[in-house]
Design a protein around this motif. Structure first.
Motif, short mmCIF file in Angstrom:
data_model
loop_
_atom_site.label_atom_id
_atom_site.label_comp_id
_atom_site.label_asym_id
_atom_site.label_seq_id
_atom_site.Cartn_x
_atom_site.Cartn_y
_atom_site.Cartn_z
N PHE B 264 -71.86 -19.49 52.31
CA PHE B 264 -72.08 -20.78 51.65
C PHE B 264 -73.46 -20.91 51.00
O PHE B 264 -73.81 -21.99 50.53
N ALA B 265 -74.26 -19.86 51.01
CA ALA B 265 -75.55 -19.92 50.33
C ALA B 265 -75.30 -20.25 48.86
O ALA B 265 -74.34 -19.74 48.28
N PRO B 296 -75.25 -26.50 42.98
CA PRO B 296 -75.20 -25.64 41.79
C PRO B 296 -74.24 -26.25 40.75
O PRO B 296 -73.20 -26.80 41.12
N ALA B 297 -74.57 -26.15 39.48
CA ALA B 297 -73.72 -26.69 38.42
C ALA B 297 -72.47 -25.82 38.27
O ALA B 297 -72.56 -24.59 38.33
N PRO B 298 -71.29 -26.44 38.06
CA PRO B 298 -70.06 -25.66 37.88
C PRO B 298 -70.12 -24.71 36.69
O PRO B 298 -69.50 -23.66 36.71
N LEU B 312 -68.30 -19.50 40.19
CA LEU B 312 -67.00 -19.34 40.86
C LEU B 312 -67.18 -18.73 42.24
O LEU B 312 -66.75 -17.59 42.49
N PRO B 313 -67.80 -19.45 43.18
CA PRO B 313 -68.05 -18.85 44.49
C PRO B 313 -66.74 -18.51 45.20
O PRO B 313 -65.78 -19.27 45.14
N GLY B 314 -66.72 -17.37 45.85
CA GLY B 314 -65.58 -17.03 46.71
C GLY B 314 -64.46 -16.29 46.03
O GLY B 314 -63.53 -15.85 46.68
N PHE B 315 -64.51 -16.16 44.70
CA PHE B 315 -63.44 -15.43 44.03
C PHE B 315 -63.88 -14.00 43.72
O PHE B 315 -65.05 -13.74 43.49
N ALA B 358 -70.34 -11.66 40.74
CA ALA B 358 -70.12 -12.70 41.74
C ALA B 358 -71.43 -13.38 42.10
O ALA B 358 -72.43 -12.70 42.31
N PRO B 359 -71.51 -14.72 42.20
CA PRO B 359 -70.41 -15.65 42.00
C PRO B 359 -70.29 -16.18 40.57
O PRO B 359 -69.75 -17.26 40.38
#
Lengths: 365, 365
Positions: B264-265, B296-298, B312-315, B358-359
């Protein structure tokens, strides 16, 4: 004929584990079985030991006779859009054909359930599976899905009656103006409309029959031994009665307490080990799923006593509302409305009284 | 201005407990706070120690400044039906007015989310609350709800463009026959239609702004320390970026492992005690919810580098699809589609390449 199996109660993770075990059980009986879970299928990925690999929307065989699929809304929408386009394209003006692409459509709230339903319908009609296990995770949504045929059947009855009562010409005159007269004059193929309507009605009636037959739609309850889980699953049981789905089986994670047994009497309770995430191990704890226990009927007509007995396990008197609309009994409980069509011997008779003797609401005529 | 707080991740029970603690936190700050949960509200009943008492649809005050409500679909439908009737009745022929009653309508799949949305909208617009905490339980549904303004905004842009391109007269001629000419001749009040359209568009634009401002819509992640829960909550984080909702806070049940911190950083992680069902105790573990961390901005436009950086965190690379539709970038990931409107300096330029580091997905022009 494809059999559908689904679960109500506890957490999505536990439902996925039990769903996988049930699917495996059927696969071992030489039944071609599909396990369908919502997206993200993270817990299914972990259960089958491939946490890094996406399950995917297209069913894929995990082992002999056992396929799995992730119900991705975006993919379901692509498929549904293509089908829809084929249906409406002949009626669209050339300027509009092919202007909107499946790949760009954004999913809005409420669309997921409908897309899930459509994908399950496609797998059901494909004839490729003997059993489809749907571990939906969100039990409220699963309830709405299994209640759909019953809900649609009521809308048909209700609006058919409404349309029968209406004088369409009078309405056209009331709206007046050129639109109405144009519509009346436009030579709409009423015969075709009526045929389509009858066709759809047949589908709905078939759905109602499937939902009421535990051999075709088997809904299993899942609980653990805590008071809160027991109360939630009991609420789901009562709500399933409200959509006319009989239930005979409960799965309990851990040895059921006397309280759990009391709550779910007279249903058959199968005990699952507490270590539910070891799903291969769960399979050996399943009863014979082809020999279901006895499921109490959601309601019964007693024509000699002139009574209707409505089965509402888990509700208290103040949670149940009885009313009458257009000659049907309407029971409100569990955030659901049930309309009960009365048999000819009771239809049109005034209700003398309603008495709640848990778990039954007894209506006398 | 009412602030909306909602949660993504873990089980409905844990969300309800944290939601209650958050609502209590705001109430102690002299904010009139409403906690709304879906039906059945069994876990909320147990948490507040009145397992036998139904919460009910009408908000009721649990303590000074803290109200609770159960989002019953049947009651929401009654209210919405009355409002809808008031709006459409003047246009209905006399024969149809008052023929269908709110109390008899059956809830169909997909309606729950829309009814939830409508009830939340009514509470939001009422001005009675400073804070509304929505503990939806089903995180996928919550995602769709918070993504609605962004989704609708795209439909407006898309269909506005489509309508601009179309020659309505040509279409009318193509359909031909008396209906089309009648419609064209029927003196439809196009000015009024245009005004309504603009009005609705304004609502949507306001929604987009609210959703993108963490002070107005605060979405908090909730996880525990297991690998599966971490993976699921990370997926939800990435999916929230896909609907343009920035996130700054994570709540972790139990001391976060290094893996949780890495996952989650750079978000701020608040630790909650493992005994989460003691919700009064949870309140003291909450950070200052008026001082959010940095989200963080999308996505970000880098106009000098001629790049778009999409968060895109986590993908993983294979879970992300990039395409172009009608001059916008379309990113598919997390069972969501995001359309990114480009700034004038990038609009219309050909995409030179997309690179996934990533991310971030980095698109160069």
């Amino acid at each position: 004929m494809t059999r559908i199996v689904t679960l109500l109660g506890t957490t999505p993770e536990q439902q996925t584990a039990l769903g996988l075990a049930i699917a495996q059980w059927f696969a071992r009986q030489q039944q071609r079985t599909l396990l369908a879970v919502p997206s993200p299928a993270t817990s299914l990925q972990f259960l089958i030991g491939s946490s890094d690999q996406v399950i995917g929307w297209q069913p894929k065989w995990l082992s002999e006779g056992l396929a799995i699929a992730e119900l991705l809304a975006t993919e379901s929408l692509n498929a549904a859009w293509q089908e829809l386009n084929r249906l409406v394209e002949p009626y669209l003006p050339q300027e509009l054909v092919g202007k909107v692409y499946a790949g760009e459509l954004v999913i809005l709230p409420g669309m997921d359930t409908l897309l899930t339903l459509n994908t399950l319908r496609v797998h059901y009609s494909s004839g490729e599976y003997d059993v489809i296990v749907y571990a939906g995770g969100n039990s409220q949504d699963t309830l709405r899905l299994i209640g759909l045929p019953q809900g649609l059947a009521w809308y048909y009855r209700r609006f058919q009656r409404l349309l029968d009562q209406l004088d369409l010409n009078a309405i056209a005159n009331a709206i007046g103006g050129p639109i109405a007269s144009a519509i009346m004059a436009a030579n709409i193929d009423t015969q075709k409309v009526r045929e389509r309507f009858a066709e759809a009605k047949e589908w709905v009636d078939r759905g109602v029959k499937i939902a009421a037959d535990p051999q075709q739609l088997s809904v299993f309850l899942l609980t653990d031994t805590t008071a809160i889980s027991t109360a939630q699953t009991q609420w789901l049981w009562g709500s399933a009665q409200q959509v006319n789905v009989p239930i005979s089986e409960v799965f309990c994670i851990g040895e059921p307490t006397p309280e759990v047994r009391r709550t779910f009497a007279p249903l058959r309770i199968s005990v699952l080990p507490k270590d539910w995430s070891n799903w291969q191990h769960l399979v050996s704890h399943l009863p014979d799923l082809n020999q279901l226990g006895v499921a109490p009927a959601p309601h019964e007509f007693d024509e000699t006593q002139q009574q209707v007995r409505i089965f509402l396990p888990g509700f208290r008197k103040e949670q149940v509302k009885l009313s009458e609309f257009s000659g049907e009994l309407t029971v409100e409980a569990g955030d659901q409305r049930r309309h009960i069509e009365l048999p000819p011997s009771l239809k049109g008779k005034p209700v003398r009284g309603g008495k709640f003797e848990a778990p039954y609401l007894i209506v006398s005529f």
